[in-house]
Design an enzyme around this catalytic site. Structure first.
Site, PDB file in Angstrom:
ATOM      1  CG  PHE A 165      -1.521   1.238   1.651  1.00 31.64           C
ATOM      2  CD1 PHE A 165      -2.138   2.093   0.748  1.00 31.64           C
ATOM      3  CD2 PHE A 165      -1.470   1.610   2.993  1.00 31.64           C
ATOM      4  CE1 PHE A 165      -2.695   3.302   1.173  1.00 31.64           C
ATOM      5  CE2 PHE A 165      -2.022   2.804   3.419  1.00 31.64           C
ATOM      6  CZ  PHE A 165      -2.629   3.662   2.512  1.00 31.64           C
ATOM      7  CB  ILE A 166       3.033   2.858   2.554  1.00 30.84           C
ATOM      8  CG1 ILE A 166       1.875   2.970   3.558  1.00 30.84           C
ATOM      9  CG2 ILE A 166       3.936   4.089   2.632  1.00 30.84           C
ATOM     10  CD1 ILE A 166       2.286   3.025   5.021  1.00 30.84           C
ATOM     11  CB  ILE A 185      13.852  -7.531   3.118  1.00 32.41           C
ATOM     12  CG1 ILE A 185      12.825  -7.986   4.153  1.00 32.41           C
ATOM     13  CG2 ILE A 185      13.268  -6.519   2.150  1.00 32.41           C
ATOM     14  CD1 ILE A 185      12.447  -6.895   5.147  1.00 32.41           C
ATOM     15  CB  SER A 229       2.105   5.805  15.837  1.00 38.03           C
ATOM     16  OG  SER A 229       1.124   4.878  15.413  1.00 38.03           O
ATOM     17  CE1 TYR A 255       4.058  -3.700  12.081  1.00 40.90           C
ATOM     18  CE2 TYR A 255       3.185  -2.014  13.541  1.00 40.90           C
ATOM     19  CZ  TYR A 255       3.646  -2.399  12.297  1.00 40.90           C
ATOM     20  OH  TYR A 255       3.693  -1.482  11.275  1.00 40.90           O
ATOM     21  CG  ASN A 306      -3.546   4.138  13.202  1.00 41.73           C
ATOM     22  OD1 ASN A 306      -2.734   4.367  14.109  1.00 41.73           O
ATOM     23  ND2 ASN A 306      -4.298   3.068  13.197  1.00 41.73           N
ATOM     24  CB  VAL A 307      -0.723   5.209   6.655  1.00 43.88           C
ATOM     25  CG1 VAL A 307      -0.721   5.863   5.287  1.00 43.88           C
ATOM     26  CG2 VAL A 307       0.486   5.652   7.475  1.00 43.88           C
ATOM     27  NE  ARG A 315      -5.189   2.966  16.896  1.00 49.78           N
ATOM     28  CZ  ARG A 315      -5.541   2.599  18.129  1.00 49.78           C
ATOM     29  NH1 ARG A 315      -5.947   3.501  19.003  1.00 49.78           N
ATOM     30  NH2 ARG A 315      -5.467   1.338  18.490  1.00 49.78           N
ATOM     31  NE  ARG A 327      -7.023  -5.227  16.523  1.00 49.45           N
ATOM     32  CZ  ARG A 327      -6.815  -4.685  15.324  1.00 49.45           C
ATOM     33  NH1 ARG A 327      -7.458  -5.152  14.269  1.00 49.45           N
ATOM     34  NH2 ARG A 327      -5.969  -3.707  15.179  1.00 49.45           N
TER      35      ARG A 327
HETATM   36  C1  UD1 Z   1      -1.137  -0.029  14.384  1.00 50.47           C
HETATM   37  C2  UD1 Z   1      -0.263   1.200  14.569  1.00 50.47           C
HETATM   38  C3  UD1 Z   1       0.089   1.795  13.227  1.00 50.47           C
HETATM   39  C4  UD1 Z   1       0.632   0.720  12.314  1.00 50.47           C
HETATM   40  C5  UD1 Z   1      -0.389  -0.387  12.150  1.00 50.47           C
HETATM   41  C6  UD1 Z   1       0.150  -1.490  11.255  1.00 50.47           C
HETATM   42  C7  UD1 Z   1      -0.957   2.114  16.744  1.00 50.47           C
HETATM   43  C8  UD1 Z   1      -1.550   3.259  17.459  1.00 50.47           C
HETATM   44  N1  UD1 Z   1      -0.921   2.192  15.396  1.00 50.47           N
HETATM   45  O1  UD1 Z   1      -2.369   0.374  13.976  1.00 50.47           O
HETATM   46  O2  UD1 Z   1       1.059   2.796  13.394  1.00 50.47           O
HETATM   47  O3  UD1 Z   1       0.940   1.257  11.084  1.00 50.47           O
HETATM   48  O4  UD1 Z   1      -0.623  -0.932  13.420  1.00 50.47           O
HETATM   49  O5  UD1 Z   1      -0.777  -2.495  11.082  1.00 50.47           O
HETATM   50  O6  UD1 Z   1      -0.479   1.170  17.329  1.00 50.47           O
HETATM   51  N2  UD1 Z   1     -10.555  -2.049  14.606  1.00 50.47           N
HETATM   52  C9  UD1 Z   1     -11.937  -2.223  14.673  1.00 50.47           C
HETATM   53  N3  UD1 Z   1     -12.544  -2.911  13.660  1.00 50.47           N
HETATM   54  C10 UD1 Z   1     -11.858  -3.426  12.595  1.00 50.47           C
HETATM   55  C11 UD1 Z   1     -10.462  -3.236  12.556  1.00 50.47           C
HETATM   56  C12 UD1 Z   1      -9.840  -2.542  13.575  1.00 50.47           C
HETATM   57  O7  UD1 Z   1     -12.588  -1.800  15.617  1.00 50.47           O
HETATM   58  O8  UD1 Z   1     -12.486  -4.031  11.719  1.00 50.47           O
HETATM   59  C13 UD1 Z   1      -9.920  -1.247  15.674  1.00 50.47           C
HETATM   60  C14 UD1 Z   1      -8.697  -1.856  16.298  1.00 50.47           C
HETATM   61  O9  UD1 Z   1      -9.007  -2.693  17.364  1.00 50.47           O
HETATM   62  C15 UD1 Z   1      -7.943  -0.591  16.728  1.00 50.47           C
HETATM   63  C16 UD1 Z   1      -8.313   0.431  15.666  1.00 50.47           C
HETATM   64  O10 UD1 Z   1      -9.486  -0.065  15.044  1.00 50.47           O
HETATM   65  O11 UD1 Z   1      -8.394  -0.142  17.986  1.00 50.47           O
HETATM   66  C17 UD1 Z   1      -7.267   0.621  14.611  1.00 50.47           C
HETATM   67  O12 UD1 Z   1      -6.853  -0.659  14.156  1.00 50.47           O
HETATM   68  P1  UD1 Z   1      -5.904  -0.863  12.895  1.00 50.47           P
HETATM   69  O13 UD1 Z   1      -6.432  -0.113  11.741  1.00 50.47           O
HETATM   70  O14 UD1 Z   1      -5.643  -2.313  12.747  1.00 50.47           O
HETATM   71  O15 UD1 Z   1      -4.582  -0.107  13.294  1.00 50.47           O
HETATM   72  P2  UD1 Z   1      -3.732  -0.061  14.681  1.00 50.47           P
HETATM   73  O16 UD1 Z   1      -3.624  -1.398  15.273  1.00 50.47           O
HETATM   74  O17 UD1 Z   1      -4.184   1.090  15.498  1.00 50.47           O
END
Ligand code: UD1
Length: 318
Positions: free
Chosen positions: A18-19, A62, A126, A149, A178-179, A217, A276
């Site tokens: 993606f990125i 890699i 982050s 991770y 969170n990109v 986020r 989670r």
């Molecule tokens: C984390 C990192 C981010 C990294 C990414 C890589 C943090 C703050 N961020 O993202 O920098 O690039 O991992 O994968 O640690 N969620 C739902 N429903 C869904 C999917 C997710 O509720 O269907 C919730 C998750 O439980 C979480 C939030 O949405 O609380 C964001 O989740 P996700 O998009 O997976 O990213 P992070 O885990 O925050």
């Protein structure tokens, strides 16, 4: 900027992701010479279809020294995006997380050093901050990784800093917040939440929220991340530093879902599930250092980014 053969040659590891694919595209648009290294474990060839003939593609891993030697030959700047992302995936598969994200990054740095690469810009995360209250995260804060991770991405940062100070390899670590954006793959259970929500809403499926939805986020549109990377490739002041890349604004999952429902025109009731493991409660970037060292400020806000993203997924699903 010092260059080989009169122009700068770029390598994007994870360029099929993606990125990475957005980076490759941005470089091609700027007329740069671009090589992509990807093993397509989480990336997709389709992400590079529109760049066919304009980039050099090496399919490989890699963790493989010979592949990396080939990939780094003649390169000035490496954007190291190759990784196995996802906090929950790392909880379930800690070994592969460690192998790719720690050992792989270490190998990339070694190969870059040995090939005489000038600079490596590293995709940090982050997640390294973990749980440090609700206020904006500043790079000087002591990290508090909560998942394998987060640990792996943090180790990568430390290696970057040490390769800069010990071997003189110019490194810059960008802590992405969170990109999201077009081409983010929604198909895995580990996919980013925006890709999940948008595709659920567009197909009339119930979006799932892990926890109460009040976790927040700093959702960052891909265009902002590309801009930060271009600056990080050039800035002399950034070398050896860890720098946040976000938007300095916080959105809860409940707010995010409401905004997406408004954009898409749906009124689906979400299903709330168990939180989670390894999840961070709140995440927000302080951008003081990014402004100072990169001259970065986010150009695309959340609503604009969400609209563009929804548009793209609509085109894919229609
Ligand atoms: C984390 C990192 C981010 C990294 C990414 C890589 C943090 C703050 N961020 O993202 O920098 O690039 O991992 O994968 O640690 N969620 C739902 N429903 C869904 C999917 C997710 O509720 O269907 C919730 C998750 O439980 C979480 C939030 O949405 O609380 C964001 O989740 P996700 O998009 O997976 O990213 P992070 O885990 O925050």
């Amino acid at each position: 900027m010092s260059t080989k053969n009169g122009h700068t040659n770029f390598l994007v590891t994870g360029g099929g992701g993606f990125i990475g694919s957005h980076l490759a595209e941005a470089l091609v648009k700027r007329g740069k010479s671009v090589r992509v290294l990807d093993n397509f474990s989480t990336g997709h060839r389709a992400n590079l279809d529109h760049l066919a003939g304009k980039i050099e593609l090496i399919e490989g891993d890699i963790r493989n020294e010979a592949t990396l030697q080939q990939a780094c030959a003649g390169i000035d700047v490496v954007f190291h995006e190759a990784a196995i992302p996802s906090v929950p995936r790392s909880v379930r598969e800690p070994e592969v997380n460690h192998d790719v994200n720690v050992n792989g990054t270490f190998r990339v740095l070694l190969a870059a050093r040995d090939a005489g690469v000038r600079r490596v810009v590293y995709a940090a995360s982050s997640s390294a901050y973990g749980e440090i209250g609700t206020s904006a995260k500043i790079e000087d804060q002591t990290p508090n990784p909560l998942s394998p991770y987060a640990v792996a991405k943090l180790v990568g940062e430390y290696y970057c800093q040490v390769f800069a100070s010990v071997y003189g390899l110019e490194t810059v670590a960008l802590r992405y917040f969170n990109v999201f954006g077009p081409r983010q793959d929604p198909s895995s259970p580990y996919s980013g939440v925006i890709s999940k929500f948008v595709t659920s809403l567009l197909t009339g499926q119930t979006p799932k929220i892990f926890g109460d939805g009040e976790q927040s986020r700093d959702f960052t549109y891909i265009g902002n991340v590309i801009d930060a990377n271009m600056r990080a490739a050039e800035s002399a002041a950034a070398v050896g530093h860890v720098i946040n890349v976000g938007t300095a604004s916080r959105t809860t999952l409940n707010q995010l879902l409401a905004e997406l429902q408004q954009i898409i025109g749906t009124t689906l009731t979400p299903e709330y599930a168990e939180p989670r493991a390894g999840d961070v409660r709140h995440s927000l970037a302080d951008l003081t250092r990014a402004a100072e060292l990169l001259g970065y400020e986010p150009q695309t806000d959340l609503t604009t980014g969400l609209r563009q993203t929804v548009e793209w997924y609509r085109e894919q699903t229609s």
